[in-house]
Design an enzyme around this catalytic site. Structure first.
Site, mmCIF file in Angstrom:
data_model
loop_
_atom_site.group_PDB
_atom_site.id
_atom_site.type_symbol
_atom_site.label_atom_id
_atom_site.label_comp_id
_atom_site.label_asym_id
_atom_site.label_seq_id
_atom_site.Cartn_x
_atom_site.Cartn_y
_atom_site.Cartn_z
ATOM 1 N N HIS A 137 0.809 -1.216 0.000
ATOM 2 C CA HIS A 137 0.000 0.000 0.000
ATOM 3 C C HIS A 137 0.844 1.268 0.000
ATOM 4 O O HIS A 137 0.340 2.347 -0.271
ATOM 5 C CB HIS A 137 -1.006 0.004 1.158
ATOM 6 C CG HIS A 137 -0.437 0.232 2.523
ATOM 7 N ND1 HIS A 137 -0.194 -0.782 3.422
ATOM 8 C CD2 HIS A 137 -0.093 1.371 3.161
ATOM 9 C CE1 HIS A 137 0.267 -0.274 4.555
ATOM 10 N NE2 HIS A 137 0.341 1.035 4.409
ATOM 11 N N ASP A 173 0.274 -7.596 1.456
ATOM 12 C CA ASP A 173 0.737 -6.223 1.656
ATOM 13 C C ASP A 173 2.255 -6.130 1.691
ATOM 14 O O ASP A 173 2.832 -5.438 2.536
ATOM 15 C CB ASP A 173 0.130 -5.623 2.934
ATOM 16 C CG ASP A 173 0.237 -4.095 2.934
ATOM 17 O OD1 ASP A 173 0.319 -3.515 1.833
ATOM 18 O OD2 ASP A 173 0.250 -3.494 4.028
ATOM 19 N N SER A 249 4.654 2.355 7.855
ATOM 20 C CA SER A 249 4.325 1.198 7.030
ATOM 21 C C SER A 249 5.501 0.760 6.178
ATOM 22 O O SER A 249 6.133 1.569 5.491
ATOM 23 C CB SER A 249 3.150 1.517 6.107
ATOM 24 O OG SER A 249 1.939 1.327 6.771
#
Length: 298
Positions: A137, A173, A249
């Protein structure tokens, strides 16, 4: 509730929810994304409450100032300092200080730019061939593998390198980037399978809100938390109370030996706030397999 940018990122759903998707608002809050060239006005996020929690994923941050934070509360036993390292201040576990010093040279900021805006997150050096592991992402703002976006990474020495997206796996992810190999980019060791334990001290390393080189400390809260992080199938995740915020992230979750035990992916928040001590990471066993497959397919 103040917004933090345009939502972007994979889905997290509590395992307590029914398997069918609700017909109302989205069941999760994806990661906030920093948009280039747009007014920095606050935006409200769509919201659904599950047991009083709103769960969001984290990727985007802005700014380039350096930050460094170390935590408390772990055993004081561990590997010795590197030669020339300063002693830890009183109350700061020396094993975590040593782990932070070993890990930081292998952690990078990941920045994506497109004509429509951009995003930023974190990543870490996977091998000595210039491969960087991050979240899907984070790079999806650039269209994923083969997308039109411009992706670059900034190492701990401040050097910016253009990155190529080798491959991306939305369900797990995980994405892999490739940059020109550099002596300043040091591959991080990966923890052996089935060695992570609940309660052991960990560090989350990355660039929350653009503050590169930030380190936060906590423990492993759970090893087999059933969550959904982008796909339709539940996955097990490492849960931690180390502070994870937008921009973390794709960064590593490491143990006191400086070994990567997970890839930071998502957090839970209350009322759209920041970290409340419930964060999730893709276990390194799965991340390693996915990354190796993406590299092999090239």
């Amino acid at each position: 509730m103040a917004g933090m940018g345009t939502p972007r990122g994979p889905e997290f759903r509590s395992p307590d929810l029914h398997d069918h998707r609700p017909s109302g608002p989205p069941s999760s809050l994806p990661a906030p994304t920093a948009l280039a060239g747009t007014a920095r006005t606050a935006r409200r996020w769509p919201l659904i409450a599950t047991a009083g929690l709103v769960v969001v994923t984290v990727s985007a941050g802005t700014g380039a100032a350096a930050g460094y934070v170390t935590g408390h509360g772990a055993d004081d036993a561990g590997p010795p300092f590197a030669s020339g390292a300063r002693p830890a201040p009183s109350g700061v576990p020396s094993d975590l200080v040593g782990a932070a010093a070993r890990v930081l040279p292998g952690v990078v900021s990941v920045q994506v730019r497109t004509s429509a805006g951009g995003a930023s997150g974190s990543g870490f050096v996977f091998d000595n061939r210039g491969h960087i592991v991050t979240n899907h992402h984070v790079v999806s703002a650039g269209g994923g593998a083969g997308g039109a976006g411009s992706v670059s990474v900034v190492g701990s020495d401040g050097r910016r390198l253009t990155a190529e997206i080798v491959g991306s796996d939305p369900d797990n992810d995980i994405a892999v980037l490739r940059v020109a190999p550099s002596a300043a980019l040091i591959p991080l060791p990966l923890a052996a399978a089935n060695t992570t334990r609940v309660g052991e001290p960990v560090l989350a390393v990355g660039s929350p809100l653009g503050l590169s080189g930030t380190v936060t400390a906590g423990i492993v809260s759970s090893l087999d938390r059933q969550v959904r992080l982008g796909g339709t199938v539940r996955q097990t995740a490492v849960q931690t109370d180390a502070a994870i915020n937008p921009g973390n992230s794709g960064g590593p979750l490491v143990n006191a030996r400086g070994e990567v035990i997970g890839v930071n992916t998502a957090i839970a928040t209350l009322d759209g706030g920041g970290s409340i001590g419930i964060g999730f990471a893709v276990p390194i066993d799965r991340a390693r397999q996915v990354a190796a497959t993406l590299i092999r397919r090239g």
